[in-house]
Enzyme design. Structure first.
Site, PDB file in Angstrom:
ATOM      1  N   ASP A  13       0.807  -1.224   0.000  1.00  0.00           N
ATOM      2  CA  ASP A  13       0.000   0.000   0.000  1.00  0.00           C
ATOM      3  C   ASP A  13       0.841   1.276   0.000  1.00  0.00           C
ATOM      4  OD1 ASP A  13      -2.253  -1.622   0.113  1.00  0.00           O
ATOM      5  OD2 ASP A  13      -2.240  -1.648   2.301  1.00  0.00           O
ATOM      6  N   LYS A  16       1.923   2.102  -5.092  1.00  0.00           N
ATOM      7  CA  LYS A  16       2.491   1.531  -6.329  1.00  0.00           C
ATOM      8  C   LYS A  16       1.582   1.793  -7.532  1.00  0.00           C
ATOM      9  CE  LYS A  16       2.468  -2.492  -4.348  1.00  0.00           C
ATOM     10  NZ  LYS A  16       2.085  -2.103  -2.987  1.00  0.00           N
ATOM     11  N   GLY A  40      -4.400  -4.352  -3.780  1.00  0.00           N
ATOM     12  CA  GLY A  40      -5.382  -3.313  -4.071  1.00  0.00           C
ATOM     13  C   GLY A  40      -4.605  -2.079  -4.485  1.00  0.00           C
ATOM     14  N   HIS A  41      -4.618  -1.775  -5.772  1.00  0.00           N
ATOM     15  CA  HIS A  41      -3.809  -0.661  -6.291  1.00  0.00           C
ATOM     16  C   HIS A  41      -4.746   0.446  -6.773  1.00  0.00           C
ATOM     17  CE1 HIS A  41      -0.328  -3.695  -7.167  1.00  0.00           C
ATOM     18  NE2 HIS A  41      -0.639  -3.595  -5.897  1.00  0.00           N
ATOM     19  N   GLN A 225       2.033  -6.164  -3.185  1.00  0.00           N
ATOM     20  CA  GLN A 225       2.469  -6.213  -1.781  1.00  0.00           C
ATOM     21  C   GLN A 225       3.773  -5.401  -1.636  1.00  0.00           C
ATOM     22  OE1 GLN A 225       1.511  -9.605  -3.247  1.00  0.00           O
ATOM     23  NE2 GLN A 225      -0.435  -8.690  -2.782  1.00  0.00           N
TER      24      GLN A 225
HETATM   25  P1  GDP Z   1      -0.671   0.329  -3.554  1.00  0.00           P
HETATM   26  O1  GDP Z   1      -1.260  -0.956  -3.069  1.00  0.00           O
HETATM   27  O2  GDP Z   1       0.801   0.404  -3.304  1.00  0.00           O
HETATM   28  O3  GDP Z   1      -0.999   0.616  -4.997  1.00  0.00           O
HETATM   29  O4  GDP Z   1      -1.337   1.473  -2.692  1.00  0.00           O
HETATM   30  P2  GDP Z   1      -2.891   1.634  -2.314  1.00  0.00           P
HETATM   31  O5  GDP Z   1      -3.622   2.095  -3.516  1.00  0.00           O
HETATM   32  O6  GDP Z   1      -3.395   0.436  -1.616  1.00  0.00           O
HETATM   33  O7  GDP Z   1      -2.817   2.743  -1.196  1.00  0.00           O
HETATM   34  C1  GDP Z   1      -2.267   3.998  -1.440  1.00  0.00           C
HETATM   35  C2  GDP Z   1      -3.310   5.086  -1.127  1.00  0.00           C
HETATM   36  O8  GDP Z   1      -2.642   6.329  -1.076  1.00  0.00           O
HETATM   37  C3  GDP Z   1      -4.374   5.226  -2.205  1.00  0.00           C
HETATM   38  O9  GDP Z   1      -5.584   5.625  -1.606  1.00  0.00           O
HETATM   39  C4  GDP Z   1      -3.807   6.329  -3.102  1.00  0.00           C
HETATM   40  O10 GDP Z   1      -4.807   7.018  -3.813  1.00  0.00           O
HETATM   41  C5  GDP Z   1      -3.196   7.227  -2.048  1.00  0.00           C
HETATM   42  N1  GDP Z   1      -2.057   8.040  -2.503  1.00  0.00           N
HETATM   43  C6  GDP Z   1      -1.063   7.713  -3.372  1.00  0.00           C
HETATM   44  N2  GDP Z   1      -0.162   8.720  -3.449  1.00  0.00           N
HETATM   45  C7  GDP Z   1      -0.601   9.692  -2.616  1.00  0.00           C
HETATM   46  C8  GDP Z   1      -0.086  10.980  -2.223  1.00  0.00           C
HETATM   47  O11 GDP Z   1       0.963  11.425  -2.654  1.00  0.00           O
HETATM   48  N3  GDP Z   1      -0.821  11.688  -1.301  1.00  0.00           N
HETATM   49  C9  GDP Z   1      -1.985  11.216  -0.780  1.00  0.00           C
HETATM   50  N4  GDP Z   1      -2.639  11.969   0.113  1.00  0.00           N
HETATM   51  N5  GDP Z   1      -2.488  10.007  -1.112  1.00  0.00           N
HETATM   52  C10 GDP Z   1      -1.799   9.267  -2.013  1.00  0.00           C
HETATM   53  P1  IMO Z   2      -0.828  -4.217  -2.184  1.00  0.00           P
HETATM   54  O1  IMO Z   2      -0.378  -4.798  -3.508  1.00  0.00           O
HETATM   55  C1  IMO Z   2      -0.985  -4.566   2.160  1.00  0.00           C
HETATM   56  C2  IMO Z   2      -0.971  -8.630   3.812  1.00  0.00           C
HETATM   57  C3  IMO Z   2      -2.216  -9.073   4.552  1.00  0.00           C
HETATM   58  C4  IMO Z   2      -1.598 -10.012   5.575  1.00  0.00           C
HETATM   59  C5  IMO Z   2      -0.473 -10.675   4.784  1.00  0.00           C
HETATM   60  C6  IMO Z   2      -0.835 -12.040   4.213  1.00  0.00           C
HETATM   61  O2  IMO Z   2      -2.110  -3.475  -2.260  1.00  0.00           O
HETATM   62  O3  IMO Z   2       0.274  -3.448  -1.550  1.00  0.00           O
HETATM   63  P2  IMO Z   2      -2.351 -12.779   2.159  1.00  0.00           P
HETATM   64  O4  IMO Z   2      -3.802 -12.582   1.908  1.00  0.00           O
HETATM   65  O5  IMO Z   2      -1.463 -12.219   1.103  1.00  0.00           O
HETATM   66  O6  IMO Z   2      -2.000 -14.212   2.464  1.00  0.00           O
HETATM   67  O7  IMO Z   2      -2.076 -11.960   3.537  1.00  0.00           O
HETATM   68  O8  IMO Z   2      -0.169  -9.792   3.719  1.00  0.00           O
HETATM   69  N1  IMO Z   2      -1.192  -8.135   2.439  1.00  0.00           N
HETATM   70  C7  IMO Z   2      -1.158  -6.846   2.085  1.00  0.00           C
HETATM   71  N2  IMO Z   2      -0.998  -5.739   2.833  1.00  0.00           N
HETATM   72  N3  IMO Z   2      -1.062  -4.472   0.817  1.00  0.00           N
HETATM   73  C8  IMO Z   2      -1.205  -5.565   0.052  1.00  0.00           C
HETATM   74  O9  IMO Z   2      -1.170  -5.516  -1.300  1.00  0.00           O
HETATM   75  C9  IMO Z   2      -1.288  -6.832   0.684  1.00  0.00           C
HETATM   76  N4  IMO Z   2      -1.436  -8.096   0.247  1.00  0.00           N
HETATM   77  C10 IMO Z   2      -1.365  -8.887   1.323  1.00  0.00           C
HETATM   78  O10 IMO Z   2      -2.871  -7.984   5.152  1.00  0.00           O
HETATM   79  O11 IMO Z   2      -0.999  -9.274   6.606  1.00  0.00           O
HETATM   80 MG    MG Z   3      -2.793  -1.607  -1.815  1.00  0.00          MG
END
Ligand code: GDP
Ligand code: IMO
Ligand code: MG
Length: 432
Positions: A13, A16, A40-41, A225
């Site tokens: 999270d 990416k 979840g991207h 991840q």
């Molecule tokens: P990922 O799994 O690495 O793709 O990240 P996620 O999408 O799960 O979580 C990142 C969150 O941060 C999302 O809600 C993005 O929209 C938000 N985000 C990304 N870059 C920025 C930033 O520079 N500032 C803020 N406030 N939010 C951001």
């Molecule tokens: P993105 O790509 C954050 C965490 C779960 C748990 C551990 C194992 O959005 O960054 P799993 O279901 O993979 O066997 O769970 O890994 N986890 C993540 N945490 N971002 C993710 O993906 C994750 N994918 C798995 O919360 O701790």
């Molecule tokens: Mg994510």
């Protein structure tokens, strides 16, 4: 032959999705090589917020081809749902622009049930998985009884294989976990129907990616991840079940190592984690509420896949250095710097104290039990008040924000090339 790689430098999270969105503008192929719909991207384009779980985020750009590599575990049902969601949002998805590796492993509803039963059975020691069946699917892969996407092409044999797999998991659920038996007659038709929809998309991926690289096309590998969730290098056993680091790209896509041009480590300005496991700089109370946000903003720290509140803490440079060592980052992309506005001082973890000794680098392989014994040693940096969301150049940033970024890059020895200041596609600062 440029292969570019985007890797989460923390526990996932990191942002990416938005980094991939930026880089895929100039990429021909965008490829996921690990994990499944546990990811979840988020990509924010104007009013539209795309949340992708299993299809590469770069698919949003109309010219790219999305590749789902052999290192992935794919649930046909959630993939078909995501395809519908994207089509409804105006994204064209044809077999020409979405390729699924015939060697990717398949997740079934039985894997999901087993994942939940197994994690619940761990009680207090649970991993806190996403419940998507990731672990059980990788177990089947490693024990050589997994279902591969290529098997979908032989309808009759595939149906038999899935039925046998359901029967095997059902026995486990009933006998070991005291759960109800699996109702194969109910689950099978929907599962087979979703799998059948994927038939035209299934390909042998390795040669296609190699050919693209040989023709000078840019291939962007989208990590899922983060490094600290890597099954070998991460905070074991509180990890996912795949290789999340840059080394996973080669086996997960079937390409050689000679083509890498760039390894972008994505890292937030602070630290977050979903699920269980050690987190040395974790915060509670007001400071945690400040970093997490109330949930009113789309970027507040609540899981994209599960909606769980994320655990939050100060920036941990010991773990970032560890991530750099595991991935050989060529640059860092720092996200969410805007969230720190309003803090008087920003503590940054520069070392650990363990058994009376100070460590600036980890002297063990992420092992959760050892990391639990590490206590953060903080250095406080001055904060800033200004809202950063409109900043677009380095000089737009307050002096203290620049100093914060410089402190990170100097400590890790990797340049912070890009800083983002809101989720919106263009809200970032690129430094030469
Ligand atoms: P990922 O799994 O690495 O793709 O990240 P996620 O999408 O799960 O979580 C990142 C969150 O941060 C999302 O809600 C993005 O929209 C938000 N985000 C990304 N870059 C920025 C930033 O520079 N500032 C803020 N406030 N939010 C951001
Ligand atoms: P993105 O790509 C954050 C965490 C779960 C748990 C551990 C194992 O959005 O960054 P799993 O279901 O993979 O066997 O769970 O890994 N986890 C993540 N945490 N971002 C993710 O993906 C994750 N994918 C798995 O919360 O701790
Ligand atoms: Mg994510």
């Amino acid at each position: 032959m440029p292969l570019q790689i985007v890797i989460g430098a923390q526990w996932g999270d990191e942002g990416k999705g938005r980094v991939v969105d930026l880089l895929s503008e100039r990429s021909e192929l965008v490829a996921r090589y690990n994990g499944g719909d546990n990811a979840g991207h988020t990509v924010t384009v104007g009013e539209h917020i795309y949340k992708l779980h299993v299809i590469p985020s770069g698919i949003i750009h109309p010219r790219t081809v999305g590749v789902m590599g052999s290192g992935m575990v794919i649930n046909p049902q959630t993939l078909v749902e995501e395809m519908s969601m994207l089509r409804a949002a105006g994204v064209t998805l044809t077999p020409e622009r979405l390729w699924i590796s015939d060697a990717a492993q398949l997740i079934t509803p039985a894997h999901r049930l087993l994942d939940r039963a197994q994690d619940a059975a761990l009680g207090k020691g649970k991993i806190g998985t996403t419940g998507r069946g990731i672990g059980p699917a990788y177990v089947d892969k490693a024990s050589r009884r997994g279902l591969r996407a290529g098997e979908i092409l032989d309808e009759a044999a595939f149906s038999e294989r899935v039925r046998a797999h359901f029967a095997e998991v059902s026995r486990l659920l009933v006998e070991l976990y005291h759960q109800p038996a699996l109702d194969a007659d109910q689950l099978l038709p929907e599962y087979l129907a979703a799998a059948a929809e994927l038939r035209p998309y299934i390909r042998r991926i390795g040669p296609l990616v190699q050919a693209a690289l040989a023709q000078g096309q840019t291939v962007l590998a989208e990590g899922a991840q983060g490094t600290l969730l890597d099954v070998e290098q991460g905070t074991y056993p509180f990890v996912t079940s795949s290789c999340t680091t840059s080394t996973g790209v080669f086996s997960g896509l079937g390409v050689g190592v000679q083509t890498v041009e760039r390894v972008v480590g994505v890292t937030k300005a602070f630290q977050t984690r979903v699920g269980s496991g050690p987190f040395p700089t974790e915060l509670a109370g007001e400071a945690a509420d400040f970093l997490r946000g109330s949930g009113a903003n789309p970027w507040d720290e609540y899981g994209t896949t599960t909606g769980r509140p994320r655990r939050v803490g100060w920036r941990d440079l010991v773990l970032l250095r560890y991530a750099h060592e595991a991935n050989a980052f060529t640059e860092l992309f720092l996200t969410k710097l805007d969230v720190l506005s309003g803090l008087k001082e920003i503590p940054v973890c520069v070392a650990y104290e363990r058994n009376g000794k100070q460590l600036a680098t980890l002297d063990f392989s992420g092992d959760a039990r050892l990391l639990e014994q590490c206590h953060p040693v903080y250095q406080s940096l001055p904060g800033w008040d200004a809202d950063l969301r409109a900043c677009r150049t380095w000089n737009d940033l307050p002096v203290a924000a620049r100093a914060y970024v410089e402190f990170i890059e100097k400590t890790i020895g990797v340049p912070v090339r890009t800083i983002s200041v809101s989720p919106e596609r263009l809200a970032m600062i690129q430094r030469g």
